[in-house]
Structure formats: structure tokens, C-alpha cells
Design an enzyme around this catalytic site. Structure first.
Site, PDB file in Angstrom:
ATOM      1  N   CYS A   2       0.847  -1.192   0.000  1.00 42.85           N
ATOM      2  CA  CYS A   2       0.000   0.000   0.000  1.00 42.85           C
ATOM      3  C   CYS A   2       0.882   1.242   0.000  1.00 42.85           C
ATOM      4  O   CYS A   2       1.987   1.238   0.546  1.00 42.85           O
ATOM      5  CB  CYS A   2      -0.946   0.083   1.191  1.00 42.85           C
ATOM      6  SG  CYS A   2      -2.040  -1.317   1.348  1.00 42.85           S
ATOM      7  N   ARG A  27       3.166   0.048  -5.294  1.00 40.63           N
ATOM      8  CA  ARG A  27       3.055  -0.575  -3.970  1.00 40.63           C
ATOM      9  C   ARG A  27       1.743  -1.343  -3.813  1.00 40.63           C
ATOM     10  O   ARG A  27       1.495  -1.958  -2.782  1.00 40.63           O
ATOM     11  CB  ARG A  27       3.151   0.490  -2.879  1.00 40.63           C
ATOM     12  CG  ARG A  27       4.441   1.275  -2.920  1.00 40.63           C
ATOM     13  CD  ARG A  27       4.424   2.379  -1.894  1.00 40.63           C
ATOM     14  NE  ARG A  27       4.542   1.893  -0.544  1.00 40.63           N
ATOM     15  CZ  ARG A  27       5.677   1.766   0.126  1.00 40.63           C
ATOM     16  NH1 ARG A  27       6.814   2.112  -0.447  1.00 40.63           N
ATOM     17  NH2 ARG A  27       5.693   1.309   1.357  1.00 40.63           N
ATOM     18  N   TRP A  74      -2.915  -2.614  -1.634  1.00 38.55           N
ATOM     19  CA  TRP A  74      -2.663  -4.020  -1.931  1.00 38.55           C
ATOM     20  C   TRP A  74      -3.385  -4.782  -0.821  1.00 38.55           C
ATOM     21  O   TRP A  74      -3.007  -4.689   0.351  1.00 38.55           O
ATOM     22  CB  TRP A  74      -1.173  -4.321  -1.913  1.00 38.55           C
ATOM     23  CG  TRP A  74      -0.841  -5.709  -2.382  1.00 38.55           C
ATOM     24  CD1 TRP A  74      -0.703  -6.127  -3.669  1.00 38.55           C
ATOM     25  CD2 TRP A  74      -0.605  -6.871  -1.569  1.00 38.55           C
ATOM     26  NE1 TRP A  74      -0.400  -7.465  -3.712  1.00 38.55           N
ATOM     27  CE2 TRP A  74      -0.340  -7.952  -2.430  1.00 38.55           C
ATOM     28  CE3 TRP A  74      -0.610  -7.107  -0.197  1.00 38.55           C
ATOM     29  CZ2 TRP A  74      -0.068  -9.233  -1.975  1.00 38.55           C
ATOM     30  CZ3 TRP A  74      -0.344  -8.393   0.270  1.00 38.55           C
ATOM     31  CH2 TRP A  74      -0.073  -9.435  -0.624  1.00 38.55           C
ATOM     32  N   ASN A  98      -0.773   2.046   5.860  1.00 39.19           N
ATOM     33  CA  ASN A  98       0.089   1.057   5.195  1.00 39.19           C
ATOM     34  C   ASN A  98       0.669   0.177   6.293  1.00 39.19           C
ATOM     35  O   ASN A  98       1.290   0.691   7.216  1.00 39.19           O
ATOM     36  CB  ASN A  98       1.200   1.797   4.426  1.00 39.19           C
ATOM     37  CG  ASN A  98       2.367   0.896   4.034  1.00 39.19           C
ATOM     38  OD1 ASN A  98       3.504   1.327   4.000  1.00 39.19           O
ATOM     39  ND2 ASN A  98       2.100  -0.355   3.735  1.00 39.19           N
ATOM     40  N   GLY A  99       0.447  -1.127   6.191  1.00 33.20           N
ATOM     41  CA  GLY A  99       0.978  -2.041   7.210  1.00 33.20           C
ATOM     42  C   GLY A  99      -0.068  -3.070   7.596  1.00 33.20           C
ATOM     43  O   GLY A  99      -1.048  -3.283   6.880  1.00 33.20           O
ATOM     44  N   GLU A 479      16.172 -17.017 -11.396  1.00 30.70           N
ATOM     45  CA  GLU A 479      15.698 -15.652 -11.597  1.00 30.70           C
ATOM     46  C   GLU A 479      14.885 -15.551 -12.895  1.00 30.70           C
ATOM     47  O   GLU A 479      13.827 -14.914 -12.928  1.00 30.70           O
ATOM     48  CB  GLU A 479      16.905 -14.697 -11.612  1.00 30.70           C
ATOM     49  CG  GLU A 479      16.588 -13.266 -11.988  1.00 30.70           C
ATOM     50  CD  GLU A 479      15.512 -12.608 -11.142  1.00 30.70           C
ATOM     51  OE1 GLU A 479      15.122 -13.156 -10.096  1.00 30.70           O
ATOM     52  OE2 GLU A 479      15.027 -11.539 -11.557  1.00 30.70           O
ATOM     53  N   LYS A 483      10.934 -14.404 -13.287  1.00 32.11           N
ATOM     54  CA  LYS A 483      10.536 -13.319 -14.191  1.00 32.11           C
ATOM     55  C   LYS A 483       9.390 -13.772 -15.085  1.00 32.11           C
ATOM     56  O   LYS A 483       8.407 -13.087 -15.246  1.00 32.11           O
ATOM     57  CB  LYS A 483      11.751 -12.936 -15.040  1.00 32.11           C
ATOM     58  CG  LYS A 483      12.137 -11.541 -15.219  1.00 32.11           C
ATOM     59  CD  LYS A 483      12.635 -10.702 -14.105  1.00 32.11           C
ATOM     60  CE  LYS A 483      11.994 -10.798 -12.785  1.00 32.11           C
ATOM     61  NZ  LYS A 483      12.712 -10.214 -11.691  1.00 32.11           N
ATOM     62  N   GLU A 486       6.068 -14.285 -13.036  1.00 34.16           N
ATOM     63  CA  GLU A 486       5.373 -13.137 -12.461  1.00 34.16           C
ATOM     64  C   GLU A 486       4.749 -12.216 -13.505  1.00 34.16           C
ATOM     65  O   GLU A 486       3.743 -11.582 -13.224  1.00 34.16           O
ATOM     66  CB  GLU A 486       6.273 -12.349 -11.501  1.00 34.16           C
ATOM     67  CG  GLU A 486       7.392 -11.575 -12.121  1.00 34.16           C
ATOM     68  CD  GLU A 486       8.209 -10.794 -11.095  1.00 34.16           C
ATOM     69  OE1 GLU A 486       7.641 -10.198 -10.186  1.00 34.16           O
ATOM     70  OE2 GLU A 486       9.444 -10.777 -11.230  1.00 34.16           O
ATOM     71  N   HIS A 502      15.560 -36.908 -11.556  1.00 31.47           N
ATOM     72  CA  HIS A 502      15.242 -37.562 -10.272  1.00 31.47           C
ATOM     73  C   HIS A 502      13.777 -37.344  -9.910  1.00 31.47           C
ATOM     74  O   HIS A 502      13.445 -37.141  -8.748  1.00 31.47           O
ATOM     75  CB  HIS A 502      16.179 -37.051  -9.184  1.00 31.47           C
ATOM     76  CG  HIS A 502      17.613 -37.391  -9.472  1.00 31.47           C
ATOM     77  ND1 HIS A 502      18.120 -38.658  -9.281  1.00 31.47           N
ATOM     78  CD2 HIS A 502      18.629 -36.662 -10.002  1.00 31.47           C
ATOM     79  CE1 HIS A 502      19.397 -38.685  -9.657  1.00 31.47           C
ATOM     80  NE2 HIS A 502      19.722 -37.477 -10.107  1.00 31.47           N
ATOM     81  N   LYS A 599       5.244  -3.915  -5.696  1.00 28.88           N
ATOM     82  CA  LYS A 599       6.699  -3.797  -5.811  1.00 28.88           C
ATOM     83  C   LYS A 599       7.376  -3.908  -4.451  1.00 28.88           C
ATOM     84  O   LYS A 599       8.454  -4.473  -4.329  1.00 28.88           O
ATOM     85  CB  LYS A 599       7.027  -2.452  -6.467  1.00 28.88           C
ATOM     86  CG  LYS A 599       8.527  -2.194  -6.608  1.00 28.88           C
ATOM     87  CD  LYS A 599       8.983  -2.447  -8.005  1.00 28.88           C
ATOM     88  CE  LYS A 599      10.472  -2.277  -8.174  1.00 28.88           C
ATOM     89  NZ  LYS A 599      11.046  -3.422  -8.881  1.00 28.88           N
TER      90      LYS A 599
HETATM   91  O1  M6R Z   1      12.736  -4.562  -2.611  1.00 28.06           O
HETATM   92  P1  M6R Z   1      13.338  -5.938  -2.468  1.00 28.06           P
HETATM   93  O2  M6R Z   1      14.499  -6.151  -3.365  1.00 28.06           O
HETATM   94  O3  M6R Z   1      13.644  -6.295  -1.044  1.00 28.06           O
HETATM   95  O4  M6R Z   1      12.186  -6.913  -2.946  1.00 28.06           O
HETATM   96  C1  M6R Z   1      12.341  -8.294  -2.813  1.00 28.06           C
HETATM   97  C2  M6R Z   1      11.357  -9.023  -3.709  1.00 28.06           C
HETATM   98  O5  M6R Z   1      10.046  -8.724  -3.341  1.00 28.06           O
HETATM   99  C3  M6R Z   1      11.552  -8.637  -5.168  1.00 28.06           C
HETATM  100  O6  M6R Z   1      12.875  -8.882  -5.560  1.00 28.06           O
HETATM  101  C4  M6R Z   1      10.609  -9.412  -6.082  1.00 28.06           C
HETATM  102  O7  M6R Z   1      10.876 -10.772  -6.038  1.00 28.06           O
HETATM  103  C5  M6R Z   1      10.732  -8.852  -7.487  1.00 28.06           C
HETATM  104  N1  M6R Z   1       9.825  -7.762  -7.663  1.00 28.06           N
HETATM  105  C6  M6R Z   1      10.505  -9.839  -8.536  1.00 28.06           C
HETATM  106  O8  M6R Z   1      10.748  -9.291  -9.800  1.00 28.06           O
END
Ligand code: M6R
Length: 604
Positions: A2, A27, A74, A98-99, A479, A483, A486, A502, A599
Site C-alpha cells: 500500500c 506498492r 494491496w 500502510n501495514g 531468476e 521473471k 510473475e 530424479h 513492488k
Molecule cells: O525490494 P526488495 O528487493 O527487497 O524486494 C524483494 C522481492 O520482493 C523482489 O525482488 C521481487 O521478487 C521482485 N519484484 C521480482 O521481480
């Protein structure tokens, strides 16, 4: 998660709030709302709705005022609905939050207000609690402090009171609030990006502090009423120039920025081809003293830690464990005074990483954080900070933050190996020279992106994919797989190629495309055999091979630029970022704001 924002001053508050909320949408983007102070009625009027800020913008076109608060959500407690959107109003109190409020249920029962609530959120209970105390002596500060002392959880709150015009209150515990002012008024927000255009000077509201915000600025106290003078910070990002600059999505823009931001990250931390952290005043004895390293991070940042593990263990002979921040404190971690904890975070606000960092510090670890956002909570809580120079990353899917984090791990490796006497000066210089080649290797991948675009067609209709690689290629594929999942919503799993047989190979059919990465010379023949194994079970394989390793035994779909084997991770991941990007954009998805995500993850 949020985002919250507040403004009081002489200008159009609606404009400031909506513009800021559009910036804060990363956010969370389930719903949005604002409250504007109505001086005719002497109350805060709330307008809110499910959906993006653009919709709220439309709905509030005729609203006016010079003082207000806003929120982009969010969803945590309560579904995505108009009613659960913020701001929440209870009695004379209107707030944005927020929280997470952990004890909202017991407060609700204690207040006996269940039948009066309009939402299912934990946040509305906070408004009810503050209102209950406010009715006693009509002191906003006392009501806020009494209420927040009863709350457990994390919160950043922006609060308005009916009958008190031109004034907002801000209070925080863990979740961030930044503040700035100019001749037009005073501004608060979850992130400086939302209000940085109004002033180059800002401060972070200290934890457990209340700010009274009016047109003339801020008066801040702790919870005992003692005044606090905040530490002023200078904005060093050009946030006025953060548009898409002609790219259809921020993600593509950010992928294409990688050569320059990686170069900046390396160049600012090297001198005479030696790693140099003196600008950040890193206590170099941590590298000398440490006997074990624990990397703590989430998601993409954790994958950067896996690249770090590969490098540090190989060159520095220090054992490295890479931990998901959310599991760290609950795994009875072994920490002693020889443990160096390295936290990695783009935002510097990920709550799991922040809490794990605090835990490690309490238990005696030395701490170093690799962070992108200056002055963020993780940066502040860490003994040592190395900043990445990625600049603002807006797309939810992290790209340039990841590659700059990886670049920092190369620098740390060179520094620690040198300090430990495991690399001579000449060897370190050679290592840094190879690192300096990375930006142009990444540029070559970007220049070849039309080829990657064509390859992405093979994934458009897939429901499941597998990615296989060995050695350093495996963390790169973890990674890559994240990507793809998501932003394209295709289920993808990365496997160390040798492990696939396996069990998981049972899932390979002609409907599961496999992406294979081959950049490690010594593992080449084994990886080729593993590719043959999936091909003979019907899988269509898309191969990304380092140019110098191309070989008749296996067709190459995309040739990656030549770099030494230990330096392939960054150019290779750039190719994978582009692959995921094209699948998502060709599917017509909202690449920058994938469903269900935010994010910055500020809830545990
Ligand atoms: O802000 P941060 O790097 O701590 O965020 C960690 C993860 O939430 C972040 O890397 C997330 O996995 C990415 N948005 C994925 O692309």
C-alpha cells in the site's frame, strides 16, 4: 504494501494526491481513494473505489480542497472492494494506513464497534480506536499516541480530524513515511518518488514518532511528547525524469538501462581497477574477520545472493548460506561474531528482510546491506551499506536492481579475496577488468533483442515451462523463471539440469517447452546430455549458448556474448528478462503491474 500520501498547503490537494498515488501504484493497485478537507462542512470527504488510480482520477475530477490524504491498496485484510478501500472514516477520524494491525480483532471486541464498521479491514479499527480516545479530550496528538501504543503490528498512518482544517497527522512504526515542504505546503508519502518533485530536501519520519503537518511544515514528537528534529536528506536521484521515455513499459526501459547503471555501480566503487568502498565508508575489517557469510533477501534479491554465493565461495573460500528472509529467524540460524550478514534489497523496505537484519544484529552478526533506495529502512538499520546505482525501478518485475546487486557481489568478492590474501593485486585487477566488460556484453544482448522476441513466440501458448542449467547458470535460471512466472503467468520451474531426472522429468512432454542455458565450459558436455534427455521426451528446447561454446552437438537459438565463465550471469539474465518481457507484452498483459503483486512487500 500500500502507498499513502498527504498534502496540506495552498495548491490543489486533489492534483498532488492523484499524481503521487499514480507514482505509488507500484506498492499496490487493488483500489485507491482520497479524503479532502471540506471547509464548508468542516469534515473530511472521502472518495474511493476499487481499481486503479486512473479510475479514481476520473471519479474525483470535480473534487476540490487544499488538504487531504490518499491511498493505493494491496489487499491484506478484506477483499478487493469499494468498502475496503482507504481512506476509512470512523466518527471524526479519517485515515489511510500502510501495514498490518495484528491485534485488530481484540481491539474491535474491546471497543464493541463491530456493528458500526463499514469494511472488513484492520485499518478501520485504528480509526475507531483513535476516534474513541479523541472523544475524551479532543486532543489529536494524545488520541493518536494512546491508540498506537495499543496497536501491535506495523503501520504508517496519515490521519485527518473533522473540525481541524489544514492539518494532517502522520505516525509510523516500521512502515516508512517521508516528508518534505516548500512554499506551497507540506507533503508526506510512503516513498520520496511520490513527492520528490516538490523539494530536493526531505526527511524520513523517525519510527515511533508523530508529526503534526500543517501548511507551514512539521512538528514532530516522540510518544512522550518530546520534540524530535529530523535528519534532513538530499535527494540524489533525478526523479523528475522518470517517465517511460518512449518505451511502452517501464520494464523494457529498465532492461535497456542496464549497461549504464551496471557501469555506474562498478565505476563508482573501483579505483585503479581495484574495488574501493571508501566512498561508502565500509568498515573493511568485516571482510577480514568474517568466517561465514549469510545472505538474507527475498525473491529476485535472493537470487542475486545466489550469484554472490557462487563467487564468494570460489574466490574467497568463505562458506555462504543464502536465506529466504521470511524463514530466517524461524530457522534457529547459527550466528556468531564472525558471521557477516549481507542483506540485499532494491526497496530497502521489504519487511521480512528488515526484520531478519534486526534479528541478526541483535544476535551479534556484522551487517552489510546492498540496497538501491537511499535512506531506506534496511539501509538505516545496517552497519554498512553499499548502494546500487540502478536509479528508480518502477516495474514490479525487478531487472536493473538485480544486475546491479550482482555487480556489487563481484566487487565484494574481489575485495574480500584480496583482503584475505587469496587474490594478488594483479589477479584482482584482472577480475575487475573482466567485470568492466559486462556492460558492453549486456548491451550486445539488448542489441539482439529482436531475435529473442522471435523465440518468445514459442512460449506464448505454453502453460508450463522448465528451465535447465548447471553451475552458475542454475541461479540465473531461478531468476529467469521467476521473471517469466510473475509477468506472463506461465508456470515455470528452474532446475539444475542433472536433478531433473530424479522425478520431475515425468512432467516433460511435447507441451512443455524447455529453456536451456549453456555458459559454463566445464559443464558443457553434461548439459548437452541433459538437453538430449528432455528432447527425446518430446520437449521443444530453446537454447541460449555462450558464443565460444557453440558446438555441432546442439543447435544454438541465441548466442550470448563471450565473457569468462564466471562473468556470464549478468548478460545471460538480461536475455532471460527480455524473453519474459516479450511473452508478457505479446500476451497483452500489463507488464509493469502484474496481477496480485506489489513492488514493495511491507507485510510479513
Ligand atoms: O525490494 P526488495 O528487493 O527487497 O524486494 C524483494 C522481492 O520482493 C523482489 O525482488 C521481487 O521478487 C521482485 N519484484 C521480482 O521481480
Amino acid at each position: 504494501m500500500c502507498g499513502i500520501i498527504g498534502y496540506t498547503g495552498y495548491s490543489d490537494a486533489r492534483g498532488v494526491l492523484i499524481k503521487g498515488l499514480k507514482t505509488l501504484e507500484y506498492r499496490g493497485y487493488d483500489s485507491a481513494g482520497i479524503a479532502l478537507y471540506n471547509k464548508n462542512k468542516n469534515v473530511a470527504d472521502v472518495i474511493k473505489c476499487k481499481g486503479r488510480v486512473a479510475l479514481l482520477d476520473e471519479k474525483t475530477k470535480d473534487a476540490a480542497g487544499t488538504c487531504g490524504i490518499g491511498h493505493t491498496r494491496w489487499a491484506t485484510h478484506g477483499s478487493v472492494s469499494d468498502e475496503n478501500s482507504h481512506p476509512h472514516k470512523f466518527g471524526e477520524v479519517t485515515l489511510v494506513h500502510n501495514g498490518i494491525i495484528e491485534n485488530f480483532n481484540s481491539i474491535k471486541n474491546q471497543l464493541g464497534v463491530e456493528s458500526m464498521l463499514k469494511s472488513d479491514t484492520d485499518s478501520e479499527i485504528v480509526a475507531a480506536l483513535i476516534n474513541a480516545y479523541y472523544q475524551k479530550d479532543k486532543s489529536p496528538e494524545k488520541a493518536i499516541i494512546k491508540a498506537v501504543k495499543e496497536i501491535t503490528g506495523t503501520f504508517a498512518l496519515g490521519i485527518m480530524f473533522d473540525g481541524i482544517e489544514d492539518t494532517i497527522y502522520a505516525v509510523r512504526n516500521v512502515s516508512p513515511i517521508v516528508c518534505c515542504q516548500n512554499d506551497d505546503g507540506a507533503y508526506i508519502a510512503s516513498d520520496i518518488m511520490a513527492i520528490g518533485e516538490y523539494s530536493d530536501n526531505y526527511f524520513i519520519l523517525p519510527e515511533l514518532a508523530v508529526a503534526k503537518v500543517d501548511r507551514n511544515g512539521f512538528f514532530i514528537t516522540d510518544f512522550h511528547g518530546k520534540e524530535i528534529k529530523p535528519k534532513m536528506l538530499k535527494l540524489d536521484w533525478d526523479i523528475k525524469n522518470n517517465g517511460k521515455t518512449g518505451f511502452p513499459f517501464y520494464m523494457e526501459k529498465e532492461i535497456c538501462e542496464q549497461p549504464s547503471v551496471i557501469e555506474k555501480t562498478i565505476k563508482s566503487r573501483t579505483s585503479g581497477d581495484m574495488p574501493d568502498f571508501s566512498g561508502e565508508k565500509i568498515d573493511e575489517s568485516i571482510f577480514e574477520k568474517c568466517e561465514n557469510i549469510t545472505v538474507i533477501a527475498c525473491g529476485t534479491a535472493m537470487h542475486a545472493g545466489l550469484i554472490g554465493k557462487h563467487l564468494i565461495e570460489k574466490y574467497c573460500k568463505i562458506p555462504v548460506s543464502v536465506n529466504m528472509a521470511s524463514e530466517y529467524m524461524y530457522s534457529d540460524p547459527i550466528i556468531n561474531e564472525k558471521t557477516l550478514v549481507i542483506c540485499v534489497s532494491q526497496s530497502g523496505e521489504t519487511i521480512d528482510t528488515l526484520e531478519a537484519l534486526k534479528y541478526a544484529k541483535r544476535n551479534g552478526a556484522m551487517t552489510l546491506s546492498i540496497v538501491n533506495v537511499r535512506g531506506s529502512s534496511i539501509a538505516q538499520a545496517s552497519d554498512n551499506v553499499i548502494y546500487t546505482d540502478a536509479g528508480p525501478e518502477i516495474a514490479v518485475a525487478s531487472t536493473k536492481a538485480y544486475t546491479t546487486q550482482a555487480a556489487v557481489f563481484y566487487l565484494i568478492t574481489a575485495k574480500a579475496a584480496y583482503i584475505k590474501g587469496l587474490m594478488s593485486k594483479d589477479k584482482v585487477r584482472d577480475f575487475i577488468r573482466q567485470l568492466n566488460e559486462i556492460p558492453s556484453a549486456v548491451q550486445k544482448v539488448i542489441d539482439g533483442r529482436n531475435e529473442i522476441h522471435k523465440l518468445s513466440n514459442m512460449l506464448l501458448t505454453a502453460e508450463h515451462t522448465f528451465m535447465i542449467g548447471r553451475g552458475l547458470d542454475y541461479p540465473t535460471l531461478l531468476e529467469a523463471s521467476l521473471k517469466l512466472k510473475e509477468i506472463s503467468y506461465i508456470h515455470s520451474e528452474a532446475f539444475a539440469s542433472g536433478e531433473l531426472k530424479h522425478g520431475t522429468i515425468a512432467l516433460i512432454t511435447d507441451k512443455t517447452p524447455v529453456i536451456a542455458l549453456l555458459t559454463q565450459e566445464r559443464l558443457m558436455s553434461k548439459q548437452v546430455s541433459n538437453i538430449k534427455e528432455v528432447q527425446s521426451r518430446g520437449a521443444q528446447v530453446i537454447t541460449f549458448i555462450k558464443s565460444s561454446l557453440k558446438d555441432e552437438a546442439i543447435k544454438c537459438d541465441f548466442a550470448l556474448p563471450d565473457t569468462a565463465d564466471d562473468f556470464t550471469a549478468i548478460p545471460a539474465v538480461c536475455a532471460m528478462q527480455l524473453l519474459a518481457y516479450y511473452v508478457s507484452s505479446d500476451k497483452g498483459l500489463d507488464v509493469d503491474k502484474p496481477r496480485n503483486l506489489a513492488k514493495v512487500v511491507t507485510v510479513e
